[in-house]
Design an enzyme around this catalytic site. Structure first.
Site, PDB file in Angstrom:
ATOM      1  CB  CYS A 119      -0.943  -0.012   1.180  1.00 33.28           C
ATOM      2  SG  CYS A 119      -2.123  -1.368   1.065  1.00 33.28           S
ATOM      3  CG  HIS A 260      -3.185   3.335   1.391  1.00 36.32           C
ATOM      4  ND1 HIS A 260      -3.512   2.914   0.126  1.00 36.32           N
ATOM      5  CD2 HIS A 260      -3.365   2.256   2.213  1.00 36.32           C
ATOM      6  CE1 HIS A 260      -3.858   1.644   0.167  1.00 36.32           C
ATOM      7  NE2 HIS A 260      -3.781   1.225   1.421  1.00 36.32           N
ATOM      8  CG  ASN A 290      -6.443  -1.060   0.199  1.00 32.34           C
ATOM      9  OD1 ASN A 290      -5.730  -0.580  -0.679  1.00 32.34           O
ATOM     10  ND2 ASN A 290      -5.976  -1.500   1.348  1.00 32.34           N
TER      11      ASN A 290
HETATM   12  N1  COA Z   1     -18.665  -8.444   8.075  1.00 29.11           N
HETATM   13  C1  COA Z   1     -19.105  -8.646   9.331  1.00 29.11           C
HETATM   14  N2  COA Z   1     -18.288  -8.941  10.348  1.00 29.11           N
HETATM   15  C2  COA Z   1     -16.985  -9.030  10.091  1.00 29.11           C
HETATM   16  C3  COA Z   1     -16.454  -8.828   8.799  1.00 29.11           C
HETATM   17  C4  COA Z   1     -17.363  -8.541   7.775  1.00 29.11           C
HETATM   18  N3  COA Z   1     -16.968  -8.336   6.505  1.00 29.11           N
HETATM   19  N4  COA Z   1     -15.139  -8.956   8.843  1.00 29.11           N
HETATM   20  C5  COA Z   1     -14.818  -9.234  10.125  1.00 29.11           C
HETATM   21  N5  COA Z   1     -15.942  -9.295  10.876  1.00 29.11           N
HETATM   22  C6  COA Z   1     -16.072  -9.572  12.292  1.00 29.11           C
HETATM   23  C7  COA Z   1     -14.853 -10.245  12.836  1.00 29.11           C
HETATM   24  O1  COA Z   1     -14.923 -11.637  12.609  1.00 29.11           O
HETATM   25  C8  COA Z   1     -14.948  -9.899  14.305  1.00 29.11           C
HETATM   26  O2  COA Z   1     -15.846 -10.803  14.909  1.00 29.11           O
HETATM   27  P1  COA Z   1     -15.504 -11.427  16.340  1.00 29.11           P
HETATM   28  O3  COA Z   1     -15.371 -10.242  17.259  1.00 29.11           O
HETATM   29  O4  COA Z   1     -16.688 -12.289  16.601  1.00 29.11           O
HETATM   30  O5  COA Z   1     -14.230 -12.162  16.145  1.00 29.11           O
HETATM   31  C9  COA Z   1     -15.621  -8.533  14.329  1.00 29.11           C
HETATM   32  O6  COA Z   1     -16.167  -8.353  13.012  1.00 29.11           O
HETATM   33  C10 COA Z   1     -14.679  -7.395  14.616  1.00 29.11           C
HETATM   34  O7  COA Z   1     -13.478  -7.612  13.889  1.00 29.11           O
HETATM   35  P2  COA Z   1     -12.315  -6.578  13.927  1.00 29.11           P
HETATM   36  O8  COA Z   1     -11.148  -7.135  13.183  1.00 29.11           O
HETATM   37  O9  COA Z   1     -12.105  -6.106  15.319  1.00 29.11           O
HETATM   38  O10 COA Z   1     -12.969  -5.373  13.108  1.00 29.11           O
HETATM   39  P3  COA Z   1     -12.326  -3.994  12.899  1.00 29.11           P
HETATM   40  O11 COA Z   1     -13.214  -2.957  13.439  1.00 29.11           O
HETATM   41  O12 COA Z   1     -10.888  -3.976  13.282  1.00 29.11           O
HETATM   42  O13 COA Z   1     -12.368  -3.867  11.306  1.00 29.11           O
HETATM   43  C11 COA Z   1     -10.855  -4.104   9.429  1.00 29.11           C
HETATM   44  C12 COA Z   1     -11.718  -4.829  10.486  1.00 29.11           C
HETATM   45  C13 COA Z   1     -10.170  -5.143   8.561  1.00 29.11           C
HETATM   46  C14 COA Z   1     -11.781  -3.248   8.613  1.00 29.11           C
HETATM   47  C15 COA Z   1      -9.805  -3.246  10.155  1.00 29.11           C
HETATM   48  O14 COA Z   1      -9.165  -4.015  11.114  1.00 29.11           O
HETATM   49  C16 COA Z   1      -8.784  -2.634   9.255  1.00 29.11           C
HETATM   50  O15 COA Z   1      -9.079  -1.765   8.486  1.00 29.11           O
HETATM   51  N6  COA Z   1      -7.503  -3.042   9.417  1.00 29.11           N
HETATM   52  C17 COA Z   1      -6.381  -2.393   8.765  1.00 29.11           C
HETATM   53  C18 COA Z   1      -6.408  -2.460   7.282  1.00 29.11           C
HETATM   54  C19 COA Z   1      -5.176  -1.787   6.748  1.00 29.11           C
HETATM   55  O16 COA Z   1      -4.903  -0.649   7.006  1.00 29.11           O
HETATM   56  N7  COA Z   1      -4.377  -2.517   6.021  1.00 29.11           N
HETATM   57  C20 COA Z   1      -3.102  -1.959   5.633  1.00 29.11           C
HETATM   58  C21 COA Z   1      -3.084  -1.557   4.279  1.00 29.11           C
HETATM   59  S1  COA Z   1      -3.622  -2.799   3.189  1.00 29.11           S
END
Ligand code: COA
Length: 336
Positions: A119, A260, A290
Site C-alpha cells: 500500500c 492511502h 483499497n
Molecule cells: N462483516 C461482518 N463482520 C466481520 C467482517 C465482515 N466483513 N469482517 C470481520 N468481521 C467480524 C470479525 O470476525 C470480528 O468478529 P468477532 O469479534 O466475533 O471475532 C468482528 O467483526 C470485529 O473484527 P475486527 O477485526 O475487530 O474489526 P475492525 O473494526 O478492526 O475492522 C478491518 C476490520 C479489517 C476493517 C480493520 O481491522 C482494518 O481496516 N484493518 C487495517 C487495514 C489496513 O490498514 N491494512 C493496511 C493496508 S492494506
C-alpha cells in the site's frame, strides 16, 4: 536518518491519468457471498463499492491509465525515459510488469522496473522516480500504481474480501527548475517485523506453489486486521505530522492530505493528528475500496480533474501497508 538535500531541480507531476474497470461490486453483493452486511462494511471501513477487472491483468490497467494520461499532455510515449510500476499483483513474477506496460504503450526508449511496497508502493515509486529526475539523468519518468487485488483475494474470507478493489493510475514526472513546485520532501520506512500480520505466503521462493499451498489457500491475502489497524493508524498519523513539522508546515499551509485508502477511520485519525478538516482530505475509498498502489494517484487524478487541486497547492501524501512499509511525501502541485 533521512536528510533533506539541497536540490538544484525538483521533480514535478506534470500529467495524470487513471483507469478503473467498469464492473462494480457493491456491499449488497457481499451479503450474498459471505456473512456480512452493508452497515458493517460502511461503518467499519467507509467502503460502499469497488471495481473488479474481469478480463485482463495489472499491466492492462496500467497501460490504460497511461493512455489516459497521454491524452492530456504533448509528451509522446517514445519520449518516456523510465517506467516504474508499483504493484503487488504483477502479471507474472517475471518479466516485470513495467516491461509489459512499455510494450503496450509503445515507450520504445524507456527502461523500467516494478517496485513492491504494497500500500506504500506509490509513495516509494514516486520518490524513486523523483530521484531519477532530480539527478539530471532522466527527464520524463512514468510512475504507475496498478493492482488487480481481485486476483489474490479469497472471496470466501469476509475479513479481507470486502476491503479490496482493482484500479490503476499514472503520473508523469518532469524536472522543474522552479523549486517552489514539485516533490519537496519525503520520509519513507520499512519494518520487516510486520511480515506476519499482512502477507501472501505462497508462490515465492520460501513456499513455492503446490497442491498443498492451494488447498490451504496460501496464495491469497492474509491479514490480521486488528493488528494492522493498530500500527497503521499510529504510523500514518505520526509520519504525516512528522513531515509537516520538518517542513515548518502548519495545518493551514496544507491544501490537502492525500491518504492511502485502506480504512476511513485510519484516514480520519491522520487528519485529526495533522489538525486539518475533512474537506481537505482526498477520499475515494467509498467508490473503489483499497486498490493498494493505486489509491493515492487515483485520488490525485480525480480531485485535479474535478478542479479541486490548483497550481501551488501543498499536498501531503501518506500511506501505510504490508511489510510493514510506510511514509509521507510533501509536494507542491505544479499543473495549472
Ligand atoms: N462483516 C461482518 N463482520 C466481520 C467482517 C465482515 N466483513 N469482517 C470481520 N468481521 C467480524 C470479525 O470476525 C470480528 O468478529 P468477532 O469479534 O466475533 O471475532 C468482528 O467483526 C470485529 O473484527 P475486527 O477485526 O475487530 O474489526 P475492525 O473494526 O478492526 O475492522 C478491518 C476490520 C479489517 C476493517 C480493520 O481491522 C482494518 O481496516 N484493518 C487495517 C487495514 C489496513 O490498514 N491494512 C493496511 C493496508 S492494506
Amino acid at each position: 536518518m533521512q536528510i533533506k538535500n539541497k536540490k538544484i531541480r525538483n521533480a514535478s507531476i506534470t500529467a495524470v491519468g487513471m483507469y478503473v474497470p467498469e464492473k462494480i461490486l457493491d456491499n449488497k453483493y457481499f451479503e450474498s457471498i459471505v456473512e456480512t452486511n452493508d452497515e458493517w462494511i460502511t461503518s467499519r471501513t467507509g467502503i460502499r463499492e469497488r471495481r473488479i477487472m474481469e478480463n485482463g491483468a495489472t499491466s492492462d490497467m496500467a497501460a490504460k491509465a497511461c493512455e489516459d494520461l497521454f491524452k492530456t499532455t504533448n509528451v509522446k510515449p517514445e519520449e518516456i525515459d523510465a517506467i516504474i510500476v508499483a504493484t503487488v499483483t504483477p502479471d507474472m513474477f517475471f518479466p516485470a510488469t513495467a516491461c509489459l506496460v512499455q510494450e503496450k504503450i509503445g515507450a520504445k526508449n524507456a527502461w523500467g522496473f516494478d517496485l513492491s511496497a504494497a500500500c506504500s508502493g506509490f509513495l516509494f515509486a514516486l520518490q524513486t522516480g523523483a530521484s531519477l529526475v532530480e539527478s539530471g539523468s532522466y527527464q520524463k519518468v512514468l510512475v504507475i500504481g496498478s493492482d488487480k487485488m481481485s486476483s489474490i483475494v479469497d472471496y470466501t474470507d469476509r475479513n479481507t474480501c470486502i476491503l479490496f478493489g482493482d484500479g490503476a493510475s499514472a503520473v508523469l514526472l518532469e524536472p522543474s527548475d522552479d523549486l517552489n513546485y514539485g516533490i519537496k520532501d519525503s520520509l519513507l520506512y520499512v519494518d520487516g517485523s510486520g511480515k506476519n500480520a499482512l502477507n501472501m505466503k505462497a508462490g515465492g521462493s520460501a513456499l513455492p506453489s503446490s497442491h498443498e499451498t492451494v488447498d490451504q489457500k496460501l496464495h491469497y491475502i492474509y491479514q490480521d486486521g486488528k493488528a494492522v489497524f493498530k500500527v497503521a493508524v499510529k504510523g500514518m498519523a505520526d509520519i504525516s505530522y512528522e513531515i509537516m513539522q520538518r517542513n515548518d508546515l502548519k495545518s493551514e499551509d496544507v491544501s490537502y492530505l492525500v491518504p492511502h485508502q485502506a480504512n476511513l477511520r485510519i484516514i480520519d485519525a491522520t487528519a485529526q493528528r495533522m489538525g486539518i478538516s475533512k474537506d481537505k482530505v482526498m477520499i475515494n475509498i467509498d467508490k473503489y475500496g483499497n486498490t493498494t498502489a493505486a489509491t493515492i494517484p487515483l485520488c490525485l487524478t480525480e480531485y485535479y480533474r474535478a478542479g479541486k487541486v490548483k497550481k501551488g497547492d501543498n499536498l501531503i501524501l501518506s500511506a501505510f501497508g504490508a511489510g510493514y512499509t510506510w511514509g509521507a511525501i510533501y509536494l507542491t502541485w505544479a499543473i495549472d
